[in-house]
Design a protein around this motif. Structure first.
Motif, PDB file in Angstrom:
ATOM      1  N   ALA A   1       4.730 -11.281  30.361  1.00  0.00           N
ATOM      2  CA  ALA A   1       4.622 -12.395  29.410  1.00  0.00           C
ATOM      3  C   ALA A   1       4.009 -11.931  28.098  1.00  0.00           C
ATOM      4  O   ALA A   1       4.435 -12.347  27.011  1.00  0.00           O
ATOM      5  N   PHE A   2       3.017 -11.055  28.158  1.00  0.00           N
ATOM      6  CA  PHE A   2       2.384 -10.540  26.951  1.00  0.00           C
ATOM      7  C   PHE A   2       3.383  -9.748  26.114  1.00  0.00           C
ATOM      8  O   PHE A   2       3.403  -9.847  24.879  1.00  0.00           O
ATOM      9  N   ALA A   3       4.233  -8.965  26.785  1.00  0.00           N
ATOM     10  CA  ALA A   3       5.213  -8.136  26.073  1.00  0.00           C
ATOM     11  C   ALA A   3       6.265  -8.976  25.359  1.00  0.00           C
ATOM     12  O   ALA A   3       6.985  -8.451  24.491  1.00  0.00           O
ATOM     13  N   LYS A   4       6.365 -10.250  25.689  1.00  0.00           N
ATOM     14  CA  LYS A   4       7.316 -11.153  25.020  1.00  0.00           C
ATOM     15  C   LYS A   4       6.626 -12.071  24.010  1.00  0.00           C
ATOM     16  O   LYS A   4       7.276 -12.931  23.420  1.00  0.00           O
ATOM     17  N   SER A   5       5.345 -11.880  23.809  1.00  0.00           N
ATOM     18  CA  SER A   5       4.557 -12.800  22.983  1.00  0.00           C
ATOM     19  C   SER A   5       4.504 -12.374  21.523  1.00  0.00           C
ATOM     20  O   SER A   5       4.862 -11.240  21.163  1.00  0.00           O
ATOM     21  N   ASP A   6       4.040 -13.292  20.677  1.00  0.00           N
ATOM     22  CA  ASP A   6       3.836 -12.973  19.259  1.00  0.00           C
ATOM     23  C   ASP A   6       2.797 -11.882  19.083  1.00  0.00           C
ATOM     24  O   ASP A   6       2.879 -11.076  18.144  1.00  0.00           O
ATOM     25  N   ASP A   7       1.802 -11.836  19.963  1.00  0.00           N
ATOM     26  CA  ASP A   7       0.761 -10.816  19.848  1.00  0.00           C
ATOM     27  C   ASP A   7       1.334  -9.416  20.061  1.00  0.00           C
ATOM     28  O   ASP A   7       0.871  -8.452  19.437  1.00  0.00           O
ATOM     29  N   TYR A   8       2.328  -9.293  20.926  1.00  0.00           N
ATOM     30  CA  TYR A   8       2.974  -7.987  21.096  1.00  0.00           C
ATOM     31  C   TYR A   8       3.722  -7.603  19.818  1.00  0.00           C
ATOM     32  O   TYR A   8       3.669  -6.442  19.378  1.00  0.00           O
ATOM     33  N   GLN A   9       4.410  -8.553  19.217  1.00  0.00           N
ATOM     34  CA  GLN A   9       5.135  -8.279  17.968  1.00  0.00           C
ATOM     35  C   GLN A   9       4.180  -7.866  16.856  1.00  0.00           C
ATOM     36  O   GLN A   9       4.512  -7.007  16.032  1.00  0.00           O
ATOM     37  N   LYS A  10       3.002  -8.447  16.846  1.00  0.00           N
ATOM     38  CA  LYS A  10       2.016  -8.053  15.842  1.00  0.00           C
ATOM     39  C   LYS A  10       1.538  -6.622  16.070  1.00  0.00           C
ATOM     40  O   LYS A  10       1.282  -5.879  15.114  1.00  0.00           O
ATOM     41  N   LEU A  11       1.426  -6.226  17.319  1.00  0.00           N
ATOM     42  CA  LEU A  11       1.046  -4.849  17.615  1.00  0.00           C
ATOM     43  C   LEU A  11       2.093  -3.861  17.117  1.00  0.00           C
ATOM     44  O   LEU A  11       1.766  -2.735  16.719  1.00  0.00           O
ATOM     45  N   GLU A  12       3.355  -4.279  17.111  1.00  0.00           N
ATOM     46  CA  GLU A  12       4.419  -3.389  16.656  1.00  0.00           C
ATOM     47  C   GLU A  12       4.252  -2.977  15.194  1.00  0.00           C
ATOM     48  O   GLU A  12       4.771  -1.941  14.780  1.00  0.00           O
ATOM     49  N   LEU A  13       3.541  -3.779  14.416  1.00  0.00           N
ATOM     50  CA  LEU A  13       3.336  -3.447  13.003  1.00  0.00           C
ATOM     51  C   LEU A  13       2.542  -2.157  12.808  1.00  0.00           C
ATOM     52  O   LEU A  13       2.567  -1.564  11.736  1.00  0.00           O
ATOM     53  N   TYR A  14       1.836  -1.727  13.857  1.00  0.00           N
ATOM     54  CA  TYR A  14       0.987  -0.549  13.734  1.00  0.00           C
ATOM     55  C   TYR A  14       1.681   0.728  14.202  1.00  0.00           C
ATOM     56  O   TYR A  14       1.151   1.822  14.015  1.00  0.00           O
ATOM     57  N   ALA A  15       2.843   0.609  14.817  1.00  0.00           N
ATOM     58  CA  ALA A  15       3.488   1.772  15.415  1.00  0.00           C
ATOM     59  C   ALA A  15       4.394   2.470  14.416  1.00  0.00           C
ATOM     60  O   ALA A  15       5.236   1.845  13.786  1.00  0.00           O
ATOM     61  N   GLN A  16       4.235   3.763  14.272  1.00  0.00           N
ATOM     62  CA  GLN A  16       5.016   4.526  13.315  1.00  0.00           C
ATOM     63  C   GLN A  16       6.503   4.444  13.617  1.00  0.00           C
ATOM     64  O   GLN A  16       7.334   4.371  12.712  1.00  0.00           O
ATOM     65  N   ALA A  17       6.876   4.453  14.896  1.00  0.00           N
ATOM     66  CA  ALA A  17       8.289   4.396  15.264  1.00  0.00           C
ATOM     67  C   ALA A  17       8.919   3.107  14.768  1.00  0.00           C
ATOM     68  O   ALA A  17      10.063   3.083  14.339  1.00  0.00           O
ATOM     69  N   LYS A  18       8.160   2.020  14.810  1.00  0.00           N
ATOM     70  CA  LYS A  18       8.682   0.738  14.317  1.00  0.00           C
ATOM     71  C   LYS A  18       8.957   0.831  12.824  1.00  0.00           C
ATOM     72  O   LYS A  18       9.946   0.309  12.314  1.00  0.00           O
TER      73      LYS A  18
END
Length: 411
Positions: free
Chosen positions: A142-159
């Motif tokens: 459920a966390f991996a589908k949440s807005d909080d997971y999408q916000k974490l993606e902003l920090y990943a270089q691959a993204k």
């Protein structure tokens, strides 16, 4: 037979008092369990390699092997056993940002990508022999589908590599909504602030290098335009930036702030109209503002009209103007923004917003939140594409030049 209710000396029922005590103890236990988890992660991230930290994080939250610290797993199970998904979600989010904040400050972005892969690991979909592990993994899904997971993606270089525009220009605006939100964990706010500053500095450097080619024929022709706008727009922007005399926007804002000190609120609003339409705007642009904005400004906070202007009044007024000029109830572009942009000059709208922020620095928080809403709307509604893209691009350029030296603080 109905059981009689026993009241204590204060008039409260013993059942209610017992329930209150249980809730209080449960809250206390949750907080203690959470602090055990946070303290452990803060400790190991200082002493262990990132690879070993990720391995231990995986063991703790996915349960594919035994973690090293049994006290921490007991703390996680205390939350899982209580079946409090919301508390677990917050605990997992803050745990992630304890790691992310450390890696952002050291620019170790590949480990953030690996953390995201752990959170989205297919093993979370496998059934185990333990109902508690199944519940834990279900919450991880459920966390991996949440807005909080999408916000974490902003920090990943691959993204960033997948979406280049987010890397240099859009991500800092979206990150600003994280570090300005007091409800977020302090680690998340610090990580967002640090990453936004890194990205803004990089974009500002790339933009300066590219714009320098207009002055030097011998500059490296391989330098790429870091924006999605053409050279003609950049030349216009450069002419604006070149104004360093008494007519520069910073000087105009400074003069306005000094001359409006001590004015009552009604007179201040009239002065504000003159300031916002000081020079350079087309007649059509001016007429649109007068028709669609001035009457809203006139009727704004009328009970304050006879009172001297205060910082609070200034901030509330600037925030309202930003709302009128950007989003309709923080959901979609405002009618006024669409009307002004349809006249073919998004640069003029951005300059208007810049003028507002230059007289009230705290209003930038509202502005970036509204522009973030526009970005998310644009991502979901690509049919808005051309005019919205131009507006957001010009916004990032102008504010990188004029406003990115403003202080960003996390308290």
């Amino acid at each position: 037979m109905v059981k009689p209710t026993i009241f204590d000396a204060t008039g409260s029922s013993s059942e209610a008092q017992t329930a209150s005590n249980l809730t209080s103890r449960q809250t206390s236990n949750f907080e203690e369990a959470q602090e055990t988890i946070y303290a452990y992660l803060l400790d190991i991230i200082k002493q262990w390699s990132p690879e070993n930290v990720l391995k231990e994080f995986r063991h703790l939250f996915i349960q594919d092997d035994d973690p090293i610290n049994s006290n921490v797993i007991r703390s996680i199970y205390e939350i899982v056993f209580a079946n409090d998904r919301q508390e677990f979600h917050y605990t997992l989010k803050r745990s992630c940002y304890i790691l992310v904040n450390n890696w952002v400050s050291k620019r170790k972005f590949k480990y953030i990508q690996q953390l995201l892969e752990i959170l989205n690991d297919p093993i979370t979909k496998r059934k185990s022999l333990s109902p508690m592990v199944d519940r834990l993994r279900g919450w991880m899904q459920a966390f991996a589908k949440s807005d909080d997971y999408q916000k974490l993606e902003l920090y990943a270089q691959a993204k960033f590599q997948e979406h280049a525009r987010w890397n240099s220009r859009y991500a800092p605006i979206l990150l600003s909504t994280q570090y300005n939100d007091l409800r977020n964990p302090i680690e998340q706010r610090e990580a967002a602030r640090n990453r936004a500053l890194q990205l803004r500095c990089r974009f500002k450097f790339d933009l300066a290098m590219y714009m320098a080619r207009f002055e030097s024929a011998g500059i490296d022709s391989q330098i790429q335009n870091p924006t999605d706008v053409g050279d003609e727009i950049l030349r216009v922007i450069k002419l604006i930036v070149a104004k360093r005399d008494s007519y520069s926007y910073a000087n105009m804002a400074n003069v306005f702030s000094k001359t409006t000190q001590g004015q009552n609120y009604k007179k201040f609003k009239q002065s504000l109209k003159d300031y916002l339409l000081c020079y350079g705007e087309s007649q059509e642009f001016s007429d649109t503002l007068k028709l669609n904005l001035w009457h809203k400004l006139d009727s704004l906070y009328e009970t304050w009209h006879d009172q001297p202007l205060t910082d609070t009044m200034l901030l509330k007024t600037c925030n309202k103007l930003i709302d009128y000029l950007t989003t309709d109830k923080r959901k979609q572009p405002s009618p006024l923004l669409e009307s002004l942009i349809s006249q073919g000059n998004p640069l003029t709208v951005v300059i208007l917003l810049l003028k507002i922020v230059l007289i009230c620095q705290p209003a930038r928080i509202r502005l970036e939140a509204c522009v973030a809403d526009l970005i998310m709307y644009h991502e979901k509604s690509p049919e808005s594409c051309v005019w919205m893209t131009n507006f957001i691009e010009i916004f990032t350029i102008i504010f990188a030049i004029y406003a990115d030296n403003m202080t960003i603080s996390v308290k």
